[in-house]
Design a protein around this motif. Structure first.
Motif, PDB file in Angstrom:
ATOM      1  N   LEU A  44     -10.903 -45.533  22.764  1.00  0.00           N
ATOM      2  CA  LEU A  44     -11.061 -46.019  24.127  1.00  0.00           C
ATOM      3  C   LEU A  44     -11.541 -44.914  25.052  1.00  0.00           C
ATOM      4  O   LEU A  44     -11.419 -43.723  24.754  1.00  0.00           O
ATOM      5  N   ARG A  45     -12.071 -45.353  26.183  1.00  0.00           N
ATOM      6  CA  ARG A  45     -12.446 -44.421  27.241  1.00  0.00           C
ATOM      7  C   ARG A  45     -12.228 -45.110  28.585  1.00  0.00           C
ATOM      8  O   ARG A  45     -12.205 -46.345  28.672  1.00  0.00           O
ATOM      9  N   GLY A  46     -12.073 -44.306  29.622  1.00  0.00           N
ATOM     10  CA  GLY A  46     -11.822 -44.844  30.949  1.00  0.00           C
ATOM     11  C   GLY A  46     -11.450 -43.725  31.890  1.00  0.00           C
ATOM     12  O   GLY A  46     -11.425 -42.538  31.520  1.00  0.00           O
ATOM     13  N   PRO A  47     -11.089 -44.073  33.126  1.00  0.00           N
ATOM     14  CA  PRO A  47     -10.824 -43.050  34.150  1.00  0.00           C
ATOM     15  C   PRO A  47      -9.458 -42.379  34.050  1.00  0.00           C
ATOM     16  O   PRO A  47      -9.152 -41.514  34.867  1.00  0.00           O
ATOM     17  N   THR A  48      -8.646 -42.766  33.061  1.00  0.00           N
ATOM     18  CA  THR A  48      -7.282 -42.225  32.994  1.00  0.00           C
ATOM     19  C   THR A  48      -7.074 -41.237  31.847  1.00  0.00           C
ATOM     20  O   THR A  48      -5.944 -40.808  31.612  1.00  0.00           O
ATOM     21  N   LEU A  49      -8.132 -40.873  31.123  1.00  0.00           N
ATOM     22  CA  LEU A  49      -7.951 -40.018  29.956  1.00  0.00           C
ATOM     23  C   LEU A  49      -7.466 -38.625  30.352  1.00  0.00           C
ATOM     24  O   LEU A  49      -7.806 -38.099  31.403  1.00  0.00           O
ATOM     25  N   MET A  50      -6.690 -38.043  29.455  1.00  0.00           N
ATOM     26  CA  MET A  50      -6.164 -36.697  29.667  1.00  0.00           C
ATOM     27  C   MET A  50      -7.288 -35.680  29.762  1.00  0.00           C
ATOM     28  O   MET A  50      -8.406 -35.883  29.293  1.00  0.00           O
ATOM     29  N   LEU A  51      -6.955 -34.525  30.357  1.00  0.00           N
ATOM     30  CA  LEU A  51      -7.869 -33.386  30.334  1.00  0.00           C
ATOM     31  C   LEU A  51      -7.929 -32.769  28.943  1.00  0.00           C
ATOM     32  O   LEU A  51      -8.934 -32.161  28.567  1.00  0.00           O
ATOM     33  N   GLY A  52      -6.843 -32.915  28.191  1.00  0.00           N
ATOM     34  CA  GLY A  52      -6.769 -32.368  26.841  1.00  0.00           C
ATOM     35  C   GLY A  52      -5.361 -31.914  26.539  1.00  0.00           C
ATOM     36  O   GLY A  52      -4.420 -32.127  27.317  1.00  0.00           O
ATOM     37  N   TYR A  53      -5.188 -31.304  25.375  1.00  0.00           N
ATOM     38  CA  TYR A  53      -3.906 -30.725  24.983  1.00  0.00           C
ATOM     39  C   TYR A  53      -3.877 -29.268  25.428  1.00  0.00           C
ATOM     40  O   TYR A  53      -4.815 -28.506  25.166  1.00  0.00           O
ATOM     41  N   TYR A  54      -2.799 -28.888  26.067  1.00  0.00           N
ATOM     42  CA  TYR A  54      -2.711 -27.548  26.651  1.00  0.00           C
ATOM     43  C   TYR A  54      -2.778 -26.468  25.568  1.00  0.00           C
ATOM     44  O   TYR A  54      -2.007 -26.488  24.599  1.00  0.00           O
ATOM     45  N   ASN A  55      -3.722 -25.562  25.746  1.00  0.00           N
ATOM     46  CA  ASN A  55      -3.904 -24.424  24.833  1.00  0.00           C
ATOM     47  C   ASN A  55      -4.207 -24.842  23.395  1.00  0.00           C
ATOM     48  O   ASN A  55      -3.941 -24.082  22.458  1.00  0.00           O
ATOM     49  N   GLN A  56      -4.753 -26.050  23.210  1.00  0.00           N
ATOM     50  CA  GLN A  56      -5.096 -26.517  21.869  1.00  0.00           C
ATOM     51  C   GLN A  56      -6.507 -27.109  21.874  1.00  0.00           C
ATOM     52  O   GLN A  56      -6.675 -28.341  21.797  1.00  0.00           O
ATOM     53  N   PRO A  57      -7.519 -26.257  21.964  1.00  0.00           N
ATOM     54  CA  PRO A  57      -8.899 -26.765  22.076  1.00  0.00           C
ATOM     55  C   PRO A  57      -9.357 -27.557  20.852  1.00  0.00           C
ATOM     56  O   PRO A  57     -10.109 -28.528  20.998  1.00  0.00           O
ATOM     57  N   GLU A  58      -8.926 -27.172  19.663  1.00  0.00           N
ATOM     58  CA  GLU A  58      -9.373 -27.895  18.475  1.00  0.00           C
ATOM     59  C   GLU A  58      -8.777 -29.298  18.432  1.00  0.00           C
ATOM     60  O   GLU A  58      -9.479 -30.279  18.135  1.00  0.00           O
ATOM     61  N   ALA A  59      -7.485 -29.401  18.740  1.00  0.00           N
ATOM     62  CA  ALA A  59      -6.849 -30.722  18.772  1.00  0.00           C
ATOM     63  C   ALA A  59      -7.450 -31.584  19.872  1.00  0.00           C
ATOM     64  O   ALA A  59      -7.618 -32.795  19.709  1.00  0.00           O
ATOM     65  N   THR A  60      -7.801 -30.954  21.001  1.00  0.00           N
ATOM     66  CA  THR A  60      -8.432 -31.687  22.103  1.00  0.00           C
ATOM     67  C   THR A  60      -9.786 -32.237  21.675  1.00  0.00           C
ATOM     68  O   THR A  60     -10.114 -33.410  21.923  1.00  0.00           O
ATOM     69  N   ALA A  61     -10.598 -31.391  21.046  1.00  0.00           N
ATOM     70  CA  ALA A  61     -11.929 -31.823  20.607  1.00  0.00           C
ATOM     71  C   ALA A  61     -11.838 -32.965  19.615  1.00  0.00           C
ATOM     72  O   ALA A  61     -12.644 -33.910  19.651  1.00  0.00           O
ATOM     73  N   GLU A  62     -10.858 -32.920  18.740  1.00  0.00           N
ATOM     74  CA  GLU A  62     -10.685 -33.991  17.755  1.00  0.00           C
ATOM     75  C   GLU A  62     -10.238 -35.283  18.418  1.00  0.00           C
ATOM     76  O   GLU A  62     -10.726 -36.363  18.101  1.00  0.00           O
ATOM     77  N   ALA A  63      -9.308 -35.168  19.381  1.00  0.00           N
ATOM     78  CA  ALA A  63      -8.763 -36.366  20.027  1.00  0.00           C
ATOM     79  C   ALA A  63      -9.765 -37.023  20.961  1.00  0.00           C
ATOM     80  O   ALA A  63      -9.739 -38.243  21.136  1.00  0.00           O
TER      81      ALA A  63
END
Length: 557
Positions: free
Chosen positions: A406-425
């Protein structure tokens, strides 16, 4: 676009297909409502009511006090609090000071909390005297510079306040005897007005506002970064979906430190100018008494709460008719639970779906329109949802199982201090939910299971939910869950963990025979374990992973 989003045809009248999202800091929703109707009730705590003016002024005072203590823009302030006026005041006060709120679960163990404090960089903690021992332990485990103690008794009516004050004094005294340094006093901090000309700190809507830690049900907890804009957007979606107005009262027993409670019960209620009826913890009888006395119009819960209500002796004595809408999420809602509670209240149980990575709910069954049992509903305005193949990521047609993205205006900025997990999510700008499901021809979505909970028996896919749906049909079963365990022959086997209704007895063979009559052979559980209760998350979701981890050493040969 209508063909791409078939769910739009099923929106309730008055729910727009698109919303406006003003660029503002998150605390504006409190201040704007206070400016419109300052004397309207904002919070109710055991019958004591606080107006919007009082809550706004208290949050201003707390913000100025935090700045005097040295909190700067972007600093982290942690809340270790139950649902209470202090949580609301401290939450918005921290945002007005320019700080980031780190909301902690008081039920977590000290080492989990210490990790979250260290990981987030929080140096200020707001808590209550009842948690004084935990706060003292955290001071030894994390780099806390300030601990603020907020007495619940200060905001409770007499005589409840008297009993609570005695409890709080005992806990604070025990902490002092153990050598804990005296905390700062919340009441004293908000007793001093801000300096002349003081204004809340400016915050970019895209800046980090709230850091919530995942429950760790699928691994180590991650810090989920939510912006001012995403939290405000979700509140606007929820207000539109439930058509929530200033005349509404929302019962907040789900914890405000969790995205579900934070967004639905607090941010959305304050955006609408409604009243929040606060309960610090879930007790089935206390909740029903509160509904009867305080007459809330909306209630948010999880299915395990309604199981508890249905098993409570004398439940039909309570007048629950004030409820017109009951939001339900976090776990599947069975037809029996829905039908029974709607009969008792006359309101509608609205099953929905969300993740902390999207603040909270991003789809639900229409409030007034067509409900489909077993469906998590249709996407909110401005939310796009797709079903994609588990292996190749290709878009799948209606009726086919795949991962929900999904996508929309409420998505997180990412996981704190976890760029690889953020990119995957957030691959390709779409949140990879890890949930398996499908969409029907009308655009209603269904979850079959978590991708990581899928059980593979002899090469066949088994979704725990389909086994659990059968289990809940057994008249003696109160609650239960299905877990996949390693098996040397079949790869995995299915084990049920079952809690029986009070006064009932059953055998393993009886439960397995019941399932065998209703399930395909490879979906039938091979073992049943009866328990007095099951491990649950902070909002009542049964923790399959905890049960699976308990059993991992036991591998059938």
């Amino acid at each position: 676009m209508q063909a791409e989003r078939p769910w739009l045809e099923h929106y309730d009248p008055g729910v727009p297909q698109r919303l406006d999202y003003p660029r503002a800091p998150l605390y504006a929703l409190l201040d704007d409502s206070a400016a419109r109707e300052p004397e309207r009730p904002c919070l109710s705590f055991f019958g004591r009511r606080l107006s919007y003016r009082a809550v706004r002024e208290a949050s201003d005072r707390f913000a100025a006090a935090l700045q005097r203590l040295g909190l700067a823009q972007g600093d982290r302030m942690a809340l270790l609090l139950p649902n209470s006026p202090q949580f609301v005041i401290a939450y918005y006060g921290a945002l007005k000071a320019g700080a980031v709120v780190v909301a902690l679960n008081p039920l977590a163990n000290p080492h989990e909390l210490a990790f979250q404090l260290r990981d987030s960089g929080a140096e200020t903690l707001v808590t209550i005297p009842l948690f004084a021992a935990a706060a003292a332990e955290l001071r030894a485990l994390a780099p806390l510079r300030n601990v603020v103690s907020a007495r619940l008794a200060d905001w409770m009516p007499f005589p409840l306040s008297l009993a609570m004050r005695l409890r709080e004094r005992r806990q604070a005294s025990a902490a002092r005897r153990a050598g804990a340094p005296p905390p700062l006093d919340f009441a004293a901090l908000i007793g001093q007005p801000p300096p002349r000309g003081w204004r809340p700190a400016e915050a970019s809507p895209d800046a980090l506002a709230v850091l919530l830690y995942s429950g760790g049900t699928t691994g180590a907890a991650k810090g989920i970064m939510l912006s001012h804009a995403s939290c405000l957007a979700n509140a606007r979606q929820l207000r539109a979906w439930g058509q929530i107005r200033a005349s509404d009262r929302l019962l907040a027993v789900l914890p405000l430190f969790h995205g579900y409670g934070m967004s639905v019960n607090m941010n959305t209620a304050l955006l609408a100018g409604g009243e929040i009826v606060l309960l610090p913890r879930f007790d089935a009888r206390d909740v029903l008494k509160t509904i009867q006395r305080r007459r809330p119009t909306f209630f948010t819960g999880v299915p395990t709460m309604f199981v508890a209500f249905s098993n409570l002796p004398g439940v039909d004595r309570y007048d629950l008719s004030s409820l017109k809408g009951i939001f339900v999420g976090a776990a599947p809602l069975t037809a029996a639970i829905k039908e029974e509670f709607e009969r008792k209240t006359g309101g509608r149980m609205i099953e929905g779906y969300g993740l902390t990575e999207s603040v909270t709910a991003i789809m639900a069954n229409p409030y007034r329109g067509r409900h489909k049992i077993g469906s998590i509903g249709i996407p909110f305005p401005d939310v796009d949802v797709r079903i994609v193949g588990l292996d190749d990521g290709r878009d799948l047609p209606p009726g086919e199982l795949g991962q929900i993205v999904l996508r929309g205006p409420t998505l997180m900025l990412g996981y704190y201090n976890q760029p690889e997990a953020t990119a995957e999510a957030l691959a390709g700008g779409w949140l990879q939910t890890g949930d398996i499901g499908y969409m029907d021809e009308d655009g209603y979505f269904y979850i079959t299971d978590r991708k990581k909970d899928l059980i593979i028996v002899g090469g066949f896919n088994v979704f725990p939910r389909e086994v659990e749906e059968v289990l809940y049909q057994h008249p003696k079963v109160k609650e239960g869950t299905a877990v996949g365990l390693p098996d040397a022959y079949a790869g995995e086997r299915i084990k049920l963990f079952v809690v029986l209704k009070e006064g009932e007895t059953a055998t393993e063979d009886e439960i397995i025979a019941f399932c065998r009559e209703r399930l395909t052979r490879y979906k039938v559980p091979s073992a049943v374990e009866f328990r007095a209760d099951l491990p649950k998350s902070m909002i009542g979701k049964i923790l399959r992973r905890a049960l699976r981890d308990e059993q991992q050493p036991t591998i059938r040969s």
